[in-house]
Design a protein around this motif. Sequence first.
Motif, PDB file in Angstrom:
ATOM      1  N   LEU A 133       0.845  -1.193   0.000  1.00 14.18           N
ATOM      2  CA  LEU A 133       0.000   0.000   0.000  1.00 14.18           C
ATOM      3  C   LEU A 133       0.884   1.248   0.000  1.00 14.18           C
ATOM      4  CD1 LEU A 133      -2.816   1.291   0.207  1.00 14.18           C
ATOM      5  CD2 LEU A 133      -2.601   1.138   2.705  1.00 14.18           C
ATOM      6  N   ILE A 134       0.738   2.064  -1.022  1.00 12.81           N
ATOM      7  CA  ILE A 134       1.543   3.282  -1.167  1.00 12.81           C
ATOM      8  C   ILE A 134       0.813   4.494  -0.588  1.00 12.81           C
ATOM      9  CG2 ILE A 134       2.660   4.844  -2.816  1.00 12.81           C
ATOM     10  CD1 ILE A 134       4.000   2.120  -2.525  1.00 12.81           C
ATOM     11  N   ARG A 135      -0.494   4.529  -0.821  1.00 13.55           N
ATOM     12  CA  ARG A 135      -1.255   5.712  -0.398  1.00 13.55           C
ATOM     13  C   ARG A 135      -2.738   5.363  -0.299  1.00 13.55           C
ATOM     14  NH1 ARG A 135      -0.966  11.251  -1.980  1.00 13.55           N
ATOM     15  NH2 ARG A 135      -2.486  12.416  -0.733  1.00 13.55           N
ATOM     16  N   SER A 136      -3.416   5.971   0.645  1.00 14.77           N
ATOM     17  CA  SER A 136      -4.860   5.832   0.751  1.00 14.77           C
ATOM     18  C   SER A 136      -5.457   7.236   0.689  1.00 14.77           C
ATOM     19  CB  SER A 136      -5.242   5.144   2.069  1.00 14.77           C
ATOM     20  OG  SER A 136      -6.624   4.908   2.127  1.00 14.77           O
ATOM     21  N   VAL A 137      -6.232   7.510  -0.345  1.00 14.49           N
ATOM     22  CA  VAL A 137      -6.778   8.857  -0.573  1.00 14.49           C
ATOM     23  C   VAL A 137      -8.235   8.903  -0.119  1.00 14.49           C
ATOM     24  CG1 VAL A 137      -7.186  10.674  -2.266  1.00 14.49           C
ATOM     25  CG2 VAL A 137      -5.253   9.103  -2.563  1.00 14.49           C
ATOM     26  N   ASP A 138      -8.533   9.806   0.801  1.00 14.78           N
ATOM     27  CA  ASP A 138      -9.889   9.966   1.318  1.00 14.78           C
ATOM     28  C   ASP A 138     -10.671  10.872   0.367  1.00 14.78           C
ATOM     29  OD1 ASP A 138     -12.211  10.305   2.715  1.00 14.78           O
ATOM     30  OD2 ASP A 138     -11.276  10.983   4.577  1.00 14.78           O
ATOM     31  N   MET A 139     -11.699  10.321  -0.282  1.00 13.16           N
ATOM     32  CA  MET A 139     -12.504  11.082  -1.234  1.00 13.16           C
ATOM     33  C   MET A 139     -13.759  11.656  -0.575  1.00 13.16           C
ATOM     34  SD  MET A 139     -10.578  10.742  -3.861  1.00 13.16           S
ATOM     35  CE  MET A 139     -11.612  11.542  -5.075  1.00 13.16           C
ATOM     36  N   GLY A 140     -13.955  11.379   0.749  1.00 15.67           N
ATOM     37  CA  GLY A 140     -15.116  11.907   1.448  1.00 15.67           C
ATOM     38  C   GLY A 140     -16.409  11.236   1.006  1.00 15.67           C
ATOM     39  N   PRO A 141     -17.552  11.780   1.436  1.00 19.51           N
ATOM     40  CA  PRO A 141     -18.844  11.237   1.001  1.00 19.51           C
ATOM     41  C   PRO A 141     -19.080  11.550  -0.472  1.00 19.51           C
ATOM     42  CG  PRO A 141     -19.174  13.221   2.305  1.00 19.51           C
ATOM     43  CD  PRO A 141     -17.710  12.910   2.383  1.00 19.51           C
ATOM     44  N   ARG A 142     -19.743  10.629  -1.173  1.00 19.87           N
ATOM     45  CA  ARG A 142     -19.989  10.807  -2.607  1.00 19.87           C
ATOM     46  C   ARG A 142     -21.391  10.326  -2.958  1.00 19.87           C
ATOM     47  NH1 ARG A 142     -16.256  13.535  -6.100  1.00 19.87           N
ATOM     48  NH2 ARG A 142     -14.391  13.740  -4.823  1.00 19.87           N
ATOM     49  N   ASN A 143     -22.030  11.063  -3.861  1.00 22.23           N
ATOM     50  CA  ASN A 143     -23.329  10.637  -4.358  1.00 22.23           C
ATOM     51  C   ASN A 143     -23.150   9.547  -5.400  1.00 22.23           C
ATOM     52  OD1 ASN A 143     -24.811  12.523  -2.811  1.00 22.23           O
ATOM     53  ND2 ASN A 143     -24.462  14.123  -4.350  1.00 22.23           N
ATOM     54  N   ALA A 144     -24.215   8.824  -5.661  1.00 20.35           N
ATOM     55  CA  ALA A 144     -24.164   7.799  -6.700  1.00 20.35           C
ATOM     56  C   ALA A 144     -23.831   8.456  -8.037  1.00 20.35           C
ATOM     57  CB  ALA A 144     -25.507   7.071  -6.784  1.00 20.35           C
ATOM     58  N   GLY A 145     -23.052   7.765  -8.832  1.00 17.95           N
ATOM     59  CA  GLY A 145     -22.663   8.324 -10.125  1.00 17.95           C
ATOM     60  C   GLY A 145     -21.163   8.287 -10.334  1.00 17.95           C
ATOM     61  N   GLN A 146     -20.720   9.013 -11.315  1.00 16.32           N
ATOM     62  CA  GLN A 146     -19.324   8.965 -11.749  1.00 16.32           C
ATOM     63  C   GLN A 146     -18.542  10.200 -11.310  1.00 16.32           C
ATOM     64  OE1 GLN A 146     -18.804   7.394 -15.762  1.00 16.32           O
ATOM     65  NE2 GLN A 146     -17.291   8.996 -16.159  1.00 16.32           N
ATOM     66  N   PHE A 147     -17.283   9.972 -10.920  1.00 17.08           N
ATOM     67  CA  PHE A 147     -16.393  11.095 -10.624  1.00 17.08           C
ATOM     68  C   PHE A 147     -14.969  10.731 -11.049  1.00 17.08           C
ATOM     69  CE2 PHE A 147     -16.272   8.449  -6.840  1.00 17.08           C
ATOM     70  CZ  PHE A 147     -14.941   8.461  -6.454  1.00 17.08           C
ATOM     71  N   ASP A 148     -14.179  11.742 -11.332  1.00 15.05           N
ATOM     72  CA  ASP A 148     -12.803  11.534 -11.789  1.00 15.05           C
ATOM     73  C   ASP A 148     -11.847  11.437 -10.608  1.00 15.05           C
ATOM     74  OD1 ASP A 148     -13.552  11.604 -14.460  1.00 15.05           O
ATOM     75  OD2 ASP A 148     -13.344  13.785 -14.582  1.00 15.05           O
ATOM     76  N   PHE A 149     -10.811  10.636 -10.793  1.00 19.33           N
ATOM     77  CA  PHE A 149      -9.777  10.500  -9.769  1.00 19.33           C
ATOM     78  C   PHE A 149      -8.406  10.605 -10.427  1.00 19.33           C
ATOM     79  CE2 PHE A 149      -6.607   7.731  -7.727  1.00 19.33           C
ATOM     80  CZ  PHE A 149      -6.504   8.364  -6.492  1.00 19.33           C
ATOM     81  N   LYS A 150      -7.559  11.432  -9.830  1.00 14.16           N
ATOM     82  CA  LYS A 150      -6.178  11.529 -10.303  1.00 14.16           C
ATOM     83  C   LYS A 150      -5.263  11.621  -9.098  1.00 14.16           C
ATOM     84  CE  LYS A 150      -3.216  13.524 -13.814  1.00 14.16           C
ATOM     85  NZ  LYS A 150      -3.142  14.359 -15.023  1.00 14.16           N
ATOM     86  N   TRP A 151      -4.489  10.580  -8.911  1.00 13.35           N
ATOM     87  CA  TRP A 151      -3.525  10.513  -7.815  1.00 13.35           C
ATOM     88  C   TRP A 151      -2.440  11.560  -8.034  1.00 13.35           C
ATOM     89  CZ3 TRP A 151       0.990   6.632  -7.993  1.00 13.35           C
ATOM     90  CH2 TRP A 151       1.738   6.695  -6.797  1.00 13.35           C
ATOM     91  N   ASP A 152      -2.005  12.202  -6.941  1.00 12.95           N
ATOM     92  CA  ASP A 152      -0.988  13.252  -7.055  1.00 12.95           C
ATOM     93  C   ASP A 152       0.434  12.697  -7.113  1.00 12.95           C
ATOM     94  OD1 ASP A 152      -0.561  12.413  -4.468  1.00 12.95           O
ATOM     95  OD2 ASP A 152      -1.223  14.280  -3.515  1.00 12.95           O
ATOM     96  N   GLY A 153       0.570  11.378  -7.056  1.00 15.78           N
ATOM     97  CA  GLY A 153       1.898  10.780  -7.168  1.00 15.78           C
ATOM     98  C   GLY A 153       2.686  10.752  -5.871  1.00 15.78           C
TER      99      GLY A 153
END
Length: 220
Positions: A133-153
């Motif tokens: 495991l390198i990183r765990s990113v907390d995206m918070g609460p999310r509604n149903a549907g699609q969202f973009d994710f881009k790791w900062d490296g």
Amino acid sequence: MIDTAAYLNDVNKRDLPKTPKKELDRDAFLKLFVTQLNNQDPMSPMQDKEQLAQLAQFSSLERLTAISKSMDGLTQTVNAVIGVTATGYIGKNIMAKGYSVAKKGDDVSSASINLPASCKSVFVDVFDKKGALIRSVDMGPRNAGQFDFKWDGMDKDKKKAADNEYRIVVRAETATGKKVLADIEVSGKVKALTNSGGQSFLELEDGRKVLLSNVTRVVA
């Protein structure tokens, strides 16, 4: 005078047993069936049921052989069409079902995450090729549907991770604590088309490979 060595060599060649066939082919089946009829006991001839059963086996063999040949031809045609069609992806940005992202310098490939239900918590875990495991990113609460994710490296110590290919996993839960399975699409620019194990793959510019059948869309 007879050449003994030549004579023995000729005899040996004639006496060598032929390599037996591993499977009973069409001609061998017919020869066996005719021989069986010619040598049957006149006092106890082969029953009609036996003949019909053997002929039914032969008929099935013929049909299966014809189907096999047709399928081989169809497979070759389909593969040729797929190859021609897939070359149209070269040089284009695509989205495909998958879990891998690539990091090179400050550039990290993006992903798209689709949640089938609203979630009170969403985490995106980043793993290296060894499964660490390198990183765990907390995206918070999310509604149903699609969202973009881009790791900062960055890794969990806020240091730049090494340039490499990484795997992302989504952990999501609803307000009632029910785990949600998210669909993930990864992005990349196609460099080439390759074939391996009878399957077609698109090779991306960053070195990743995605199954052609996993491509969901072409993006601008």
